[in-house]
Design an enzyme around this catalytic site. Sequence first.
Site, PDB file in Angstrom:
ATOM      1  N   TYR A   1     -73.435 -13.296  96.953  1.00  0.00           N
ATOM      2  CA  TYR A   1     -72.918 -11.983  96.575  1.00  0.00           C
ATOM      3  C   TYR A   1     -73.841 -10.821  96.911  1.00  0.00           C
ATOM      4  O   TYR A   1     -73.800  -9.779  96.263  1.00  0.00           O
ATOM      5  CB  TYR A   1     -72.568 -11.994  95.084  1.00  0.00           C
ATOM      6  CG  TYR A   1     -71.444 -12.958  94.763  1.00  0.00           C
ATOM      7  CD1 TYR A   1     -70.112 -12.578  94.965  1.00  0.00           C
ATOM      8  CD2 TYR A   1     -71.700 -14.243  94.324  1.00  0.00           C
ATOM      9  CE1 TYR A   1     -69.075 -13.452  94.708  1.00  0.00           C
ATOM     10  CE2 TYR A   1     -70.663 -15.141  94.063  1.00  0.00           C
ATOM     11  CZ  TYR A   1     -69.356 -14.738  94.251  1.00  0.00           C
ATOM     12  OH  TYR A   1     -68.332 -15.622  94.005  1.00  0.00           O
TER      13      TYR A   1
ATOM     14  N   HIS B   1     -45.623 -23.324  97.020  1.00  0.00           N
ATOM     15  CA  HIS B   1     -46.573 -22.369  96.450  1.00  0.00           C
ATOM     16  C   HIS B   1     -46.796 -21.211  97.427  1.00  0.00           C
ATOM     17  O   HIS B   1     -47.094 -21.426  98.599  1.00  0.00           O
ATOM     18  CB  HIS B   1     -47.899 -23.073  96.155  1.00  0.00           C
ATOM     19  CG  HIS B   1     -48.854 -22.240  95.367  1.00  0.00           C
ATOM     20  ND1 HIS B   1     -48.835 -22.177  93.989  1.00  0.00           N
ATOM     21  CD2 HIS B   1     -49.857 -21.416  95.760  1.00  0.00           C
ATOM     22  CE1 HIS B   1     -49.798 -21.374  93.574  1.00  0.00           C
ATOM     23  NE2 HIS B   1     -50.419 -20.887  94.629  1.00  0.00           N
ATOM     24  N   ALA B   2     -46.631 -19.976  96.952  1.00  0.00           N
ATOM     25  CA  ALA B   2     -46.742 -18.799  97.816  1.00  0.00           C
ATOM     26  C   ALA B   2     -48.139 -18.687  98.412  1.00  0.00           C
ATOM     27  O   ALA B   2     -49.141 -18.814  97.706  1.00  0.00           O
ATOM     28  CB  ALA B   2     -46.417 -17.539  97.021  1.00  0.00           C
TER      29      ALA B   2
ATOM     30  N   HIS C   1     -47.889  -8.785  97.073  1.00  0.00           N
ATOM     31  CA  HIS C   1     -49.231  -9.369  96.936  1.00  0.00           C
ATOM     32  C   HIS C   1     -49.579 -10.178  98.186  1.00  0.00           C
ATOM     33  O   HIS C   1     -50.665 -10.021  98.761  1.00  0.00           O
ATOM     34  CB  HIS C   1     -49.263 -10.257  95.690  1.00  0.00           C
ATOM     35  CG  HIS C   1     -50.510 -11.066  95.544  1.00  0.00           C
ATOM     36  ND1 HIS C   1     -51.513 -10.740  94.655  1.00  0.00           N
ATOM     37  CD2 HIS C   1     -50.943 -12.190  96.167  1.00  0.00           C
ATOM     38  CE1 HIS C   1     -52.491 -11.627  94.746  1.00  0.00           C
ATOM     39  NE2 HIS C   1     -52.154 -12.520  95.650  1.00  0.00           N
ATOM     40  N   GLU C   2     -48.677 -11.067  98.609  1.00  0.00           N
ATOM     41  CA  GLU C   2     -48.974 -11.928  99.756  1.00  0.00           C
ATOM     42  C   GLU C   2     -49.143 -11.123 101.036  1.00  0.00           C
ATOM     43  O   GLU C   2     -50.023 -11.402 101.854  1.00  0.00           O
ATOM     44  CB  GLU C   2     -47.879 -12.989  99.925  1.00  0.00           C
ATOM     45  CG  GLU C   2     -47.759 -13.973  98.774  1.00  0.00           C
ATOM     46  CD  GLU C   2     -49.044 -14.742  98.496  1.00  0.00           C
ATOM     47  OE1 GLU C   2     -49.853 -14.928  99.426  1.00  0.00           O
ATOM     48  OE2 GLU C   2     -49.255 -15.147  97.343  1.00  0.00           O
TER      49      GLU C   2
ATOM     50  N   HIS D   1     -52.548  -9.815 101.573  1.00  0.00           N
ATOM     51  CA  HIS D   1     -53.445 -10.735 102.269  1.00  0.00           C
ATOM     52  C   HIS D   1     -53.251 -10.644 103.775  1.00  0.00           C
ATOM     53  O   HIS D   1     -54.214 -10.576 104.545  1.00  0.00           O
ATOM     54  CB  HIS D   1     -53.165 -12.174 101.835  1.00  0.00           C
ATOM     55  CG  HIS D   1     -53.532 -12.490 100.433  1.00  0.00           C
ATOM     56  ND1 HIS D   1     -54.753 -12.167  99.894  1.00  0.00           N
ATOM     57  CD2 HIS D   1     -52.857 -13.136  99.450  1.00  0.00           C
ATOM     58  CE1 HIS D   1     -54.793 -12.601  98.640  1.00  0.00           C
ATOM     59  NE2 HIS D   1     -53.659 -13.177  98.346  1.00  0.00           N
TER      60      HIS D   1
ATOM     61  N   GLU E   1     -57.958 -11.672  96.760  1.00  0.00           N
ATOM     62  CA  GLU E   1     -57.007 -11.661  95.658  1.00  0.00           C
ATOM     63  C   GLU E   1     -56.870 -10.255  95.076  1.00  0.00           C
ATOM     64  O   GLU E   1     -55.781  -9.832  94.685  1.00  0.00           O
ATOM     65  CB  GLU E   1     -57.450 -12.636  94.561  1.00  0.00           C
ATOM     66  CG  GLU E   1     -57.181 -14.093  94.881  1.00  0.00           C
ATOM     67  CD  GLU E   1     -55.711 -14.399  95.115  1.00  0.00           C
ATOM     68  OE1 GLU E   1     -54.862 -13.906  94.352  1.00  0.00           O
ATOM     69  OE2 GLU E   1     -55.411 -15.127  96.067  1.00  0.00           O
TER      70      GLU E   1
ATOM     71  N   HIS F   1     -59.647 -26.652  88.795  1.00  0.00           N
ATOM     72  CA  HIS F   1     -60.743 -26.134  89.608  1.00  0.00           C
ATOM     73  C   HIS F   1     -62.074 -26.835  89.342  1.00  0.00           C
ATOM     74  O   HIS F   1     -62.990 -26.728  90.150  1.00  0.00           O
ATOM     75  CB  HIS F   1     -60.883 -24.622  89.383  1.00  0.00           C
ATOM     76  CG  HIS F   1     -59.671 -23.855  89.786  1.00  0.00           C
ATOM     77  ND1 HIS F   1     -58.491 -23.913  89.067  1.00  0.00           N
ATOM     78  CD2 HIS F   1     -59.431 -23.026  90.832  1.00  0.00           C
ATOM     79  CE1 HIS F   1     -57.583 -23.147  89.660  1.00  0.00           C
ATOM     80  NE2 HIS F   1     -58.124 -22.599  90.717  1.00  0.00           N
TER      81      HIS F   1
ATOM     82  N   ARG G   1     -64.649 -15.833  91.555  1.00  0.00           N
ATOM     83  CA  ARG G   1     -63.822 -14.997  92.425  1.00  0.00           C
ATOM     84  C   ARG G   1     -62.620 -14.431  91.678  1.00  0.00           C
ATOM     85  O   ARG G   1     -62.189 -13.309  91.941  1.00  0.00           O
ATOM     86  CB  ARG G   1     -63.352 -15.810  93.641  1.00  0.00           C
ATOM     87  CG  ARG G   1     -62.430 -16.968  93.302  1.00  0.00           C
ATOM     88  CD  ARG G   1     -62.101 -17.837  94.505  1.00  0.00           C
ATOM     89  NE  ARG G   1     -63.293 -18.518  95.008  1.00  0.00           N
ATOM     90  CZ  ARG G   1     -63.270 -19.463  95.948  1.00  0.00           C
ATOM     91  NH1 ARG G   1     -62.126 -19.812  96.489  1.00  0.00           N
ATOM     92  NH2 ARG G   1     -64.372 -20.043  96.356  1.00  0.00           N
ATOM     93  N   TYR G   2     -62.071 -15.206  90.755  1.00  0.00           N
ATOM     94  CA  TYR G   2     -60.885 -14.760  90.024  1.00  0.00           C
ATOM     95  C   TYR G   2     -61.257 -13.716  88.978  1.00  0.00           C
ATOM     96  O   TYR G   2     -60.511 -12.769  88.736  1.00  0.00           O
ATOM     97  CB  TYR G   2     -60.179 -15.957  89.387  1.00  0.00           C
ATOM     98  CG  TYR G   2     -59.811 -17.022  90.390  1.00  0.00           C
ATOM     99  CD1 TYR G   2     -58.952 -16.736  91.454  1.00  0.00           C
ATOM    100  CD2 TYR G   2     -60.341 -18.304  90.302  1.00  0.00           C
ATOM    101  CE1 TYR G   2     -58.626 -17.699  92.388  1.00  0.00           C
ATOM    102  CE2 TYR G   2     -60.016 -19.276  91.231  1.00  0.00           C
ATOM    103  CZ  TYR G   2     -59.159 -18.976  92.268  1.00  0.00           C
ATOM    104  OH  TYR G   2     -58.848 -19.941  93.205  1.00  0.00           O
TER     105      TYR G   2
END
Length: 619
Positions: A230, A360-361, A390-391, A394, A418, A518, A527-528
């Site tokens: 980071y 899954h999108a 949202h997609e 990306h 994200e 996870h 990251r989330y």
Amino acid sequence: MNKLFKITAIAGALSFALAGCNGSSDETTSTQAPGKAAIKANSQALTAKDADAFLARVEKEIKTLNIEGARAEWIYQNFITQDTAALSSAAGKRSTEAGVQYAMEAAQFDGIEVAPAQRRKLEILKQALVIPAPQDSAKTEELANLAAEMGSMYGKGTYTTKAGEELSLVAMSAKMATSRDYDELLELWQGWRTVSPAMKPLYERQAVLGNEGAQSLGYADVGAMWRSKYDMPADEFAKELDRLWGQVKPLYDDLHCYVRAELGEHYGADKVPQDQPIPAHLLGNMWAQQWGNIYDLVAPENADPGYDVTEQLAQHNYDEIQMVKGAEAFFTSLGFEPLPETFWTRSLFTKPADRDVMCHASAWSLDGADDIRIKMCIQKTGEEFATIHHELGHNFYQRAYKNQPVFFQGSANDGFHEAIGDTIALSVTPKYLKEIGLIDTVPDESKDIGLLMKMALDKVAFIPFGLLVDQWRWKVFSGEVTPENYNQAWWELREKYQGVAAPVERSADAFDPGAKYHVPANTPYSRYFLAHIQQFEFHRALCEIAGNEEAIHRCSIYNNKEAGAKLNQMLEMGMSQPWQNAYKVVTGSEQMDATAILDYFAPLHTWLKDQNKNRQCGF
């Protein structure tokens, strides 16, 4: 968060590990890497010219591996058969083996003076692995087997209820989302956690082997390696996350207090004590990470905004393609070029009737250039309409950084991708829906509390969970938490950050962290957390650039070219510079600031404080 970005399909720091974002492939290899002595000996003879030659070779190889891997994975997810799974697995194995070798070779240049851009590329190669393999072929194979075995345990996990019904995790999660039966929820919660105890000795051994691999790359342990990605000292990154959490905590505390009181009214104060953490099985989610499924139990009075986007889509005869075209128009209104024709001919928009696909999108770039696609089995709902925005966020990010070297074709830090998708979704406001003709009038501000509550139950409620998952793993990797204390430490963190407790006593032999995908999949989770912080700051900053004069939660940047130009300027940088530089382009600051969340939810926070006036808050 629940719409994971498919990093399989991009060239970048993690592209060597297919499906790295959702952790579906292990980060191990059977290739034996050079030992420490060999690295030290080799590095003494290496020069900056050698580094240039190494990076030039690797860049060509990565491009080939990425395209091969992305195509194999795309075919597998769109035509699920034993053969396509084998092809995808083989491509993933080649990429993973290459990633391990590149990391070890890059480490040989640690003491060599090279140009800043070259040093950045070398560090990206070193940090691309999630669980680095030890420098011993037998241990490397063991690590691969451990990851595969844990993945299999999770993927095949089921629970047979007292009534004799065998349930998958998907089926249990669906029941938990809608059931309001305390005992049924408790049985499901406990049932899923019968799957993970067998993972515990495997996870323990994996941590030992992973640390050995991390130390061979120059890191104290795996956690330190993760925190080193980071552009700041590893220990400073941990402190930064706690600082950001401190900014959000007052809002979370009031949300927690209100939700606990409402649950107490529904289930009784004997089951939900008003001075204790909330029992983890009552929040509508297997892990109590998002609470949106219990909106019906906590919804404010008169919260109906007066429209239903799903109904409006039907009334306006939107089909799946029109929904995507509508989302594309959002981006072109900001000044972005339209999607290429190949996007429309190669994407998957609807579930085929004749084959199995992974619905899954996800958003893909198959060649690191213009072959961008989405893969969704689109349902004609308001939620899916926001998800498409949202997609595509990306996809437009992927295309923006396509001219960067392959090493820099990625998210400025792993939270950005994200965050960008969610930033765009935050602009899908009633005002935006009216502008594109989906609704006739914008509800007055009295209806905002319900909309904000619904969003806070997912976005705000998630933030402490997003923080604590890696907090636990970092302590495991450093040795601060030992195997006999795995479960105790997990619940101590859950209570400290979330104010959520196990509904029944948990034994030391339990392995409740392993019940969260996870953890056995070794997908870093910070990251989330970062994405949930960043999206609100990006939204606030872009709204200011757009000259917005309304409350931030009512702002949409739709049709504002100035905001679009600034957003594109940041996206084009990819990961070519420290993320702080990219952050400054939009926000004006190199430091994250979670007060944007407080600004966004300010009306709700005021309302919550009023509701909580005579309540005992805290946990």
